[in-house]
Structure formats: C-alpha cells, structure tokens
Write an enzyme that holds these catalytic residues in place. Structure first.
Site, PDB file in Angstrom:
ATOM      1  N   HIS A  17      12.045   6.405 -11.669  1.00 51.44           N
ATOM      2  CA  HIS A  17      11.946   5.002 -12.077  1.00 51.44           C
ATOM      3  C   HIS A  17      11.900   4.987 -13.610  1.00 51.44           C
ATOM      4  O   HIS A  17      11.396   5.931 -14.221  1.00 51.44           O
ATOM      5  CB  HIS A  17      10.636   4.457 -11.494  1.00 51.44           C
TER       6      HIS A  17
ATOM      7  N   ASP B 109       4.362  10.736  -9.913  1.00 45.82           N
ATOM      8  CA  ASP B 109       4.420   9.277  -9.815  1.00 45.82           C
ATOM      9  C   ASP B 109       4.303   8.915  -8.329  1.00 45.82           C
ATOM     10  O   ASP B 109       5.250   9.080  -7.558  1.00 45.82           O
ATOM     11  CB  ASP B 109       5.754   8.804 -10.410  1.00 45.82           C
TER      12      ASP B 109
ATOM     13  N   GLN C 262       5.266   4.889  -4.922  1.00 50.91           N
ATOM     14  CA  GLN C 262       5.826   4.566  -3.602  1.00 50.91           C
ATOM     15  C   GLN C 262       5.191   5.378  -2.474  1.00 50.91           C
ATOM     16  O   GLN C 262       5.458   5.111  -1.314  1.00 50.91           O
ATOM     17  CB  GLN C 262       7.343   4.794  -3.595  1.00 50.91           C
TER      18      GLN C 262
ATOM     19  N   LYS D  91       0.971  -2.045  -4.814  1.00 48.14           N
ATOM     20  CA  LYS D  91       1.922  -1.532  -3.815  1.00 48.14           C
ATOM     21  C   LYS D  91       1.177  -1.013  -2.581  1.00 48.14           C
ATOM     22  O   LYS D  91       1.772  -0.405  -1.708  1.00 48.14           O
ATOM     23  CB  LYS D  91       2.774  -0.425  -4.428  1.00 48.14           C
TER      24      LYS D  91
ATOM     25  N   CYS E 246      15.408  -0.477 -11.360  1.00 44.73           N
ATOM     26  CA  CYS E 246      14.765   0.265 -12.469  1.00 44.73           C
ATOM     27  C   CYS E 246      15.041   1.752 -12.358  1.00 44.73           C
ATOM     28  O   CYS E 246      14.153   2.579 -12.633  1.00 44.73           O
ATOM     29  CB  CYS E 246      13.266   0.008 -12.532  1.00 44.73           C
TER      30      CYS E 246
HETATM   31  N1  PMP Z   1       7.416   4.320 -10.276  1.00 45.60           N
HETATM   32  C1  PMP Z   1       7.947   3.942  -9.112  1.00 45.60           C
HETATM   33  C2  PMP Z   1       8.537   4.982  -8.201  1.00 45.60           C
HETATM   34  C3  PMP Z   1       7.940   2.596  -8.752  1.00 45.60           C
HETATM   35  O1  PMP Z   1       8.479   2.221  -7.593  1.00 45.60           O
HETATM   36  C4  PMP Z   1       7.370   1.649  -9.628  1.00 45.60           C
HETATM   37  C5  PMP Z   1       7.375   0.180  -9.287  1.00 45.60           C
HETATM   38  N2  PMP Z   1       8.581  -0.299  -8.804  1.00 45.60           N
HETATM   39  C6  PMP Z   1       6.816   2.109 -10.827  1.00 45.60           C
HETATM   40  C7  PMP Z   1       6.854   3.445 -11.115  1.00 45.60           C
HETATM   41  C8  PMP Z   1       6.185   1.157 -11.798  1.00 45.60           C
HETATM   42  O2  PMP Z   1       5.042   0.586 -11.214  1.00 45.60           O
HETATM   43  P1  PMP Z   1       4.277  -0.610 -11.914  1.00 45.60           P
HETATM   44  O3  PMP Z   1       5.301  -1.661 -12.188  1.00 45.60           O
HETATM   45  O4  PMP Z   1       3.268  -1.042 -10.902  1.00 45.60           O
HETATM   46  O5  PMP Z   1       3.660  -0.092 -13.168  1.00 45.60           O
END
Ligand code: PMP
Length: 559
Positions: free
Chosen positions: A124, A201, A204, A227, A365
């Site tokens: 991401h 990270d 998910q 999440k 993203c």
């Molecule tokens: N890493 C991953 C794999 C994600 O799916 C997301 C959110 N889509 C993020 C990082 C960023 O998370 P946040 O917007 O809650 O900071």
C-alpha cells in the site's frame, strides 16, 4: 461445532440494519473500512456521557476514571497480539502514522547512504512513501521483492533481494488488493539472518487472523482500529521494547515529557514517549469495546464463516462473463480484485452503486502493483463476516447482467479527426431526461445511455497533451475554433463510460458556444438542477470539476 449465526452477528452492526431497511445497501468495501460494532458506538457515547476527562495528568476522580478506561485497552491490545509488555503498544492515528513513526524514528537514526530498505511489489502507498522519504533523507535505496503467480511475496526471490545491505524489511501481512497471507514468518527469518529490522503492515490481517508478535518475532507490527470494526483515527504501533527505548520521540509537546525547562527537556518513558499531546481517548476506549470480537472462539467461528463465504464468492465470480482476477487462485480472505473485459473498472463500480452495492474501484493505493499488471485500476469486492450469501448472489446477478449488456454492445469508433465527435444534444433535452429520472439508478442509466452519444476516438488520435489532469480515469479533451462564428468545438473521450456520459452532459452546455459564453455559464447551478453531484464519489466529482476547469482554460485561450 460452529455455532456462528450471521443474522445474529449482523444485528451487532446498527448501520447495516438501517441501510438495509432504508435503501437495501450491500456493503462490500470492508477492506477500506469496516462497519462499526454496536458496543463500540455505545461505549464511545457512554464515555462522553459518563467518563469524559483528559487522561494521565488530571488530579481528580474523573480523570482517574478516564485514564483507567484508556490504559486498560493498551493491556487488552497487548494480550490480543501477545506483546511482552504494554510499553510496546503505542497509540497512533492509524497504520499510516505508525509506519511514518518507524521510518522517521528508527530509520533516520539507523540508516545511511547505500543501505537497503526492502519492500514488496504489493505494498500500500502507506508502506512505500514513508520509506521513499527516508531513502531521500539518508541516501538509502529501496529494493522490491516480486510476487509469485498467485500474488504472494515470492520467497525464493526474497532470498536474492534480502542481502547484508538490507537494514529494514517492510511488507504487508495481507495485501489490500490480493487478499492472500504472505509468508511473513519466513520473510522475517530471512531479514533476521542479515541483521535487518522488520515491520509488518497488518492493516488487512488484523480483522481476519490471530496475531502473535512473539511467535512472528517481528520488530514492528502496525494496524488500524477502523478495519477491525472499531473507530477511525486510532492505530497501533507494536515495537520491541528495546528498539522503542533507543528511538527518539516522534512528535514533541505535552504528555511525552518528564521534565521541561528552558535549559532542556527529559522525555517520558515508554509508551508515552511516542504519544505527544492529548490522545484520541474515545477512539482508544472504543477500540477496547470491539476487542471482544477477537476472543479465540469467536474469531475462529468468524474465520470459518469467512472462509465459506470466500469459497462461494470466488467460485461465483469466476463464472461471470469476462471477469478476470488479478492473480491466480482463491484468496485467503474474502477480498477479490478483478477486471471485466471491455469495461472500465469505474463503470463496473458506478453501475453496482446504482444497484445499491458498494464496492471499490481504482488503484487501491497500490499504484506500483497496478503498474505490474499494466492496469490503471481494478474492481475490489471485500467482504466481512456480517455479509451474507444472499448479498453475494445479488452481486453476481447484477455483474452477470452488466457484463452481458456491455459485452454485446458495440460502440462506434471515430477514426476521422473531425471538429467534434458529439451528436448535438442540448441542455433542455438533458434537463428533461434528468427531471424524469428521480432515483440514482435511473439517473445512472441515463448517464450510461448518453455515453453512447460520444463515439470513441481512435487511440492514435488521443494525444497526451489532451489528457485532463485530475480526472482519475483517463479523459481527453481537444478544442478548435470556427474563425467566423468564434464558436468552440470540443472533441472528448474517456476510458470510463460513466465519464463519457458525464462529458455529454457537460458539453451539452459548452459545445458550439463562444469563449465568452463558456466562461459566463454557471455550471454549478446546472449540476444542482440535474441532481447529480451528491451521487458521485469525491474522486469522480473532482474529475468532473477537472473537466470543467479544462474547458474553461481552453476557452480562456480564445477570449
Ligand atoms: N496498509 C494497508 C495494507 C491498507 O489496506 C491500508 C488501508 N487501506 C493502509 C496500510 C493504511 O491504513 P490507514 O489509512 O488506516 O492508515
């Protein structure tokens, strides 16, 4: 025996009851954020009504009560991920902030020119950009581990990429596009062998698997409460105590200090050293309320249900005409990314939205991953254990119908560089069409019908100079002027049908008008008459604004 009842679980999410009753909404965008658990909403409200005070510093009863409710959650999160101490749990505002904190506080003091930061192809942006920034600050270099055919981080290739130059390995546990568990235990071991630090990270994975940071032996693990059925604005940074001790603070101010004088400041001990200012107290307390969903027995029930939902959805999607998954084989969590042949991903998502089904479309993203697949985006359907088989059936029914319709229809392609490619359709006709289309479903259908009025331009005639900046799907706009009448003619095209339809609507007021008439026209009033903007996502709304701005700029050059 699995005693899990989806009906019962669903009742714990008030928004689902309401949306289902009011509009029959099917929510399949859970990877972006999950819906909120009833206890989270109730606890947050109760906190404001019964316990609200600032934490840590107050010398009164209410502050002690608030601090207790706040700090107890740190212990619960420590237990949830099996950290060694509550000092290892740092509150942040989310995964993104947690990663930025590590990149700046660990990375800046430990990395130097020529060191390597290893990421995977499927990260991401939140796990790419903070490291790129660190690389530009230190002269370190980013290295990327490729994926295998099924979209998992390739262990064989990882061995080649993770060398003695690697100082940080930062990878996702589950990608938000691919939905497969990565072999992070093995990856962490590879990094340890060369003395590199590891950040996982878990944005998910946290809602779908049980996490044991001790067993993984990672240095940092990060995730967001929103999440996992909890509140937005709260995240967790787990870090090994010894590392956190060595790292300088992230931000400076109240809470993170022991003593301040104008001659110098000493910092607070862990975890408060990293928590400058008043924290998101109610967010943390709210997170505490959703943790009961992660008890061993309930989590395993939820996982079993999710798996059956995943198998069912995967098989059903596989049968949709023209549907192509981004990678081979069924995902490990019910998260599916795909394209549909001959259809733009935004068109799929907008169509489903008009049928009350919320999915995501775009690059998610993860632009470097999209680049690998040579796509500018995909459709993503992500499910949670409150979703039902009946909802999946509805999705499949709509997708089948849509794909069948789209793939049997042939659009004319204009190969002549004519003055304009738009059949004249005027403002009154458009207003008339939309005043008869009351619901979003009907309005959407009108937009898609109007798209047919705009024949496609041959690919060779679309120049990069004519691309509209700020429009998420590619859109082209070209202008010419009639020297006698001074009227402007526009040629327009887009990859997304919904944008082509919207272009017809926009051009109905601008086509064959003079530059002065174009500049003077009140487009916002026109849009409110049509009742469209409230149905368009912010990115599509911005795309429309970008097209209008481009038309006005082009007109201004002919004033
Ligand atoms: N890493 C991953 C794999 C994600 O799916 C997301 C959110 N889509 C993020 C990082 C960023 O998370 P946040 O917007 O809650 O900071």
């Amino acid at each position: 025996m699995n005693t899990f009842s989806v009906a019962e679980f669903r009742r714990q999410f008030p928004i689902l009851q309401k949306l289902n009753k009011d509009s029959g909404l099917i929510y399949f965008d859970n990877a972006a954020t999950t819906q909120k658990y009833k206890a989270v909403i109730k606890t947050s409200q109760n906190f404001y009504q019964e316990s609200n005070a600032n934490v840590h510093r107050g010398s009164h009863f209410l502050s002690a009560k608030a601090t207790k409710s706040f700090e107890i959650v740190r212990l619960q999160v420590q237990t949830l991920i099996n950290a060694s101490s509550e000092k290892e749990i740092i509150w942040t505002k989310g995964t993104t902030e947690s990663i930025n904190l590590v990149a700046q506080c660990y990375g800046l003091s430990n990395l130097k020119s020529g060191d390597e930061i290893v990421l995977s192809q499927a990260e991401h942006h939140a796990n790419i950009v903070p490291w790129q920034n660190l690389a530009s600050q230190t002269g370190a270099v980013i290295k990327v581990i490729p994926l295998d055919k099924c979209g998992r981080i390739d262990l064989v290739q990882a061995e080649q990429v993770i060398t003695s130059k690697c100082k940080v390995l930062a990878v996702n546990h589950i990608s938000n596009v691919i939905g497969k568990l990565n072999p992070i235990k093995e990856l962490i071991a590879l990094a340890k062998n060369v003395g590199a630090k590891t950040l996982i990270d878990g944005a998910q994975s946290i809602a779908h698997s049980s996490i044991d940071v001790k067993a993984l032996d990672c240095d940092f693990y990060v995730f967001s409460a929103h999440k996992m059925y909890g509140p937005t604005g709260v995240g967790v940074l787990y870090g090994k105590e010894q590392l956190l001790e060595q790292m300088p603070p992230y931000q400076f101010g109240g809470e993170m200090i022991k003593k301040v004088s104008f001659t110098g400041t000493t910092y607070n001990s862990l975890p408060h050293k990293f928590e400058a200012g008043t924290p998101n107290i109610v967010g943390v307390v709210g997170l505490g309320a959703c943790l009961e969903l992660f008890s061993k027995s309930l989590l395993s029930d939820l996982q079993a249900y999710e798996l059956s939902l995943c198998e069912y959805t995967y098989l059903a999607l596989s049968k949709v005409l023209g549907l192509k998954f981004l990678v081979d084989q069924q995902p490990d969590i019910p998260l599916f990314s795909f394209t549909i042949e001959n259809v733009h991903h935004h068109d799929v998502a907008t169509f489903l939205d008009s049928k009350g089904i919320a999915v995501r479309s775009g690059h998610h993203c993860a632009m470097p991953l999209m680049e690998l697949f040579d796509l500018d985006g995909s459709v993503r359907v992500s499910l949670a254990p409150y979703n039902t088989f009946a909802e999946v059936d509805e999705l499949i029914k709509q997708l089948q119908q849509f794909s069948l319709g789209e793939n049997t229809e042939k659009l004319p392609v204009s190969t002549q560089p004519s003055a304009d490619n738009l059949t004249t359709i005027n403002q009154d006709e458009i207003l008339n069409l939309f005043s008869n289309a009351k619901s979003w479903d009907l309005k959407h259908r009108q937009i898609m019908l109007l798209a047919k009025e705009l024949p496609r331009i041959d690919k060779q005639l679309r120049s990069d100079n004519d691309l509209v900046n700020g429009c998420e799907s590619s859109a082209w706009l070209k202008v010419s002027i009639n020297e006698t009448s001074h009227q402007l003619s526009f040629v327009a095209d887009s990859d997304a049908k919904v944008i082509r339809g919207l272009m017809v609507i926009i051009l109905s007021v601008y086509q064959h008008k003079t530059a002065e008439q174009i500049i003077a026209f009140d487009i916002n009033a026109y849009f409110s008459q049509l009742g469209l903007m409230q149905h368009l996502s912010p990115s599509r709304g911005n795309g429309i604004k970008a097209i209008v701005e481009r038309i006005e700029q082009l007109a201004a050059t002919h004033l």
